[in-house]
Design a protein around this motif. Sequence first.
Motif, PDB file in Angstrom:
ATOM      1  N   LEU A 106       0.153  -3.467  62.720  1.00  0.00           N
ATOM      2  CA  LEU A 106       1.360  -2.646  62.600  1.00  0.00           C
ATOM      3  C   LEU A 106       2.550  -3.350  63.252  1.00  0.00           C
ATOM      4  N   GLU A 107       2.305  -4.023  64.372  1.00  0.00           N
ATOM      5  CA  GLU A 107       3.386  -4.761  65.040  1.00  0.00           C
ATOM      6  C   GLU A 107       3.936  -5.856  64.132  1.00  0.00           C
ATOM      7  N   GLU A 108       3.040  -6.597  63.463  1.00  0.00           N
ATOM      8  CA  GLU A 108       3.491  -7.643  62.535  1.00  0.00           C
ATOM      9  C   GLU A 108       4.265  -7.046  61.362  1.00  0.00           C
ATOM     10  N   ALA A 109       3.787  -5.919  60.843  1.00  0.00           N
ATOM     11  CA  ALA A 109       4.504  -5.256  59.747  1.00  0.00           C
ATOM     12  C   ALA A 109       5.901  -4.856  60.202  1.00  0.00           C
ATOM     13  N   GLY A 110       6.013  -4.353  61.427  1.00  0.00           N
ATOM     14  CA  GLY A 110       7.334  -4.004  61.960  1.00  0.00           C
ATOM     15  C   GLY A 110       8.221  -5.219  62.108  1.00  0.00           C
ATOM     16  N   SER A 111       7.651  -6.311  62.593  1.00  0.00           N
ATOM     17  CA  SER A 111       8.431  -7.546  62.755  1.00  0.00           C
ATOM     18  C   SER A 111       8.929  -8.085  61.417  1.00  0.00           C
ATOM     19  N   ARG A 112       8.140  -7.900  60.372  1.00  0.00           N
ATOM     20  CA  ARG A 112       8.528  -8.411  59.053  1.00  0.00           C
ATOM     21  C   ARG A 112       9.506  -7.496  58.328  1.00  0.00           C
ATOM     22  N   THR A 113       9.515  -6.210  58.667  1.00  0.00           N
ATOM     23  CA  THR A 113      10.391  -5.280  57.944  1.00  0.00           C
ATOM     24  C   THR A 113      11.693  -4.962  58.679  1.00  0.00           C
ATOM     25  N   ARG A 114      11.729  -5.114  59.992  1.00  0.00           N
ATOM     26  CA  ARG A 114      12.980  -4.839  60.717  1.00  0.00           C
ATOM     27  C   ARG A 114      14.145  -5.686  60.210  1.00  0.00           C
ATOM     28  N   PRO A 115      13.945  -6.974  59.876  1.00  0.00           N
ATOM     29  CA  PRO A 115      15.072  -7.745  59.331  1.00  0.00           C
ATOM     30  C   PRO A 115      15.568  -7.207  57.980  1.00  0.00           C
ATOM     31  N   ILE A 116      14.688  -6.608  57.200  1.00  0.00           N
ATOM     32  CA  ILE A 116      15.099  -5.999  55.932  1.00  0.00           C
ATOM     33  C   ILE A 116      16.019  -4.815  56.209  1.00  0.00           C
ATOM     34  N   ALA A 117      15.623  -3.971  57.148  1.00  0.00           N
ATOM     35  CA  ALA A 117      16.449  -2.811  57.502  1.00  0.00           C
ATOM     36  C   ALA A 117      17.803  -3.260  58.051  1.00  0.00           C
ATOM     37  N   ALA A 118      17.799  -4.271  58.901  1.00  0.00           N
ATOM     38  CA  ALA A 118      19.064  -4.776  59.461  1.00  0.00           C
ATOM     39  C   ALA A 118      19.960  -5.344  58.366  1.00  0.00           C
ATOM     40  N   ALA A 119      19.369  -6.077  57.433  1.00  0.00           N
ATOM     41  CA  ALA A 119      20.159  -6.652  56.339  1.00  0.00           C
ATOM     42  C   ALA A 119      20.769  -5.552  55.474  1.00  0.00           C
ATOM     43  N   TYR A 120      20.015  -4.497  55.215  1.00  0.00           N
ATOM     44  CA  TYR A 120      20.523  -3.384  54.399  1.00  0.00           C
ATOM     45  C   TYR A 120      21.686  -2.687  55.109  1.00  0.00           C
ATOM     46  N   ARG A 121      21.510  -2.428  56.400  1.00  0.00           N
ATOM     47  CA  ARG A 121      22.563  -1.759  57.164  1.00  0.00           C
ATOM     48  C   ARG A 121      23.846  -2.585  57.159  1.00  0.00           C
ATOM     49  N   ARG A 122      23.718  -3.889  57.367  1.00  0.00           N
ATOM     50  CA  ARG A 122      24.908  -4.767  57.364  1.00  0.00           C
ATOM     51  C   ARG A 122      25.550  -4.819  55.979  1.00  0.00           C
ATOM     52  N   ARG A 123      24.740  -5.058  54.997  1.00  0.00           N
ATOM     53  CA  ARG A 123      25.239  -5.282  53.635  1.00  0.00           C
ATOM     54  C   ARG A 123      25.942  -4.062  53.060  1.00  0.00           C
TER      55      ARG A 123
END
Length: 143
Positions: A106-123
């Motif tokens: 679950l920690e790895e899944a979080g590490s891989r998906t947090r950048p997606i969420a950050a990119a969406y928020r910025r974009r």
Amino acid sequence: MRGLAALLLPAILQLAACQAGGAPPACPAGTAPAAVAELAFGRNGPAGSLRVTDPDWDAFLAEEVTPRFPDGLTSFDAMGQWRGRDGRTAREPSKLLWLVVPDTTLEEAGSRTRPIAAAYRRRFGQEAVLAVYRGGCAAVLGN
């Protein structure tokens, strides 16, 4: 949409959720441990109008999500409701991204998906992205 998901998803992927607390159960024959990440992306802007169009979403998937999860993903249309920082409750069209990642914690899944969420928020100037993580057992049926 729920009916369609009930028809299609079992034919593509079998998933057994882990027990809450304690060790997860042994995976059924033919399946393997997997992390499941579900992310909900609101599509409205601050004024309540649609900010993220279908072509915007498609480009975001192609540029931000698919390179991180090239083996596959599922995207759903949804309707979300949440309370923003201003205290107001808003309903908005949303996209739900469902990622099943074999042999991942679950920690790895979080590490891989947090950048997606950050990119969406910025974009798209979004305040937040909802993320849910859970463990399970998965198999792609038919391969």
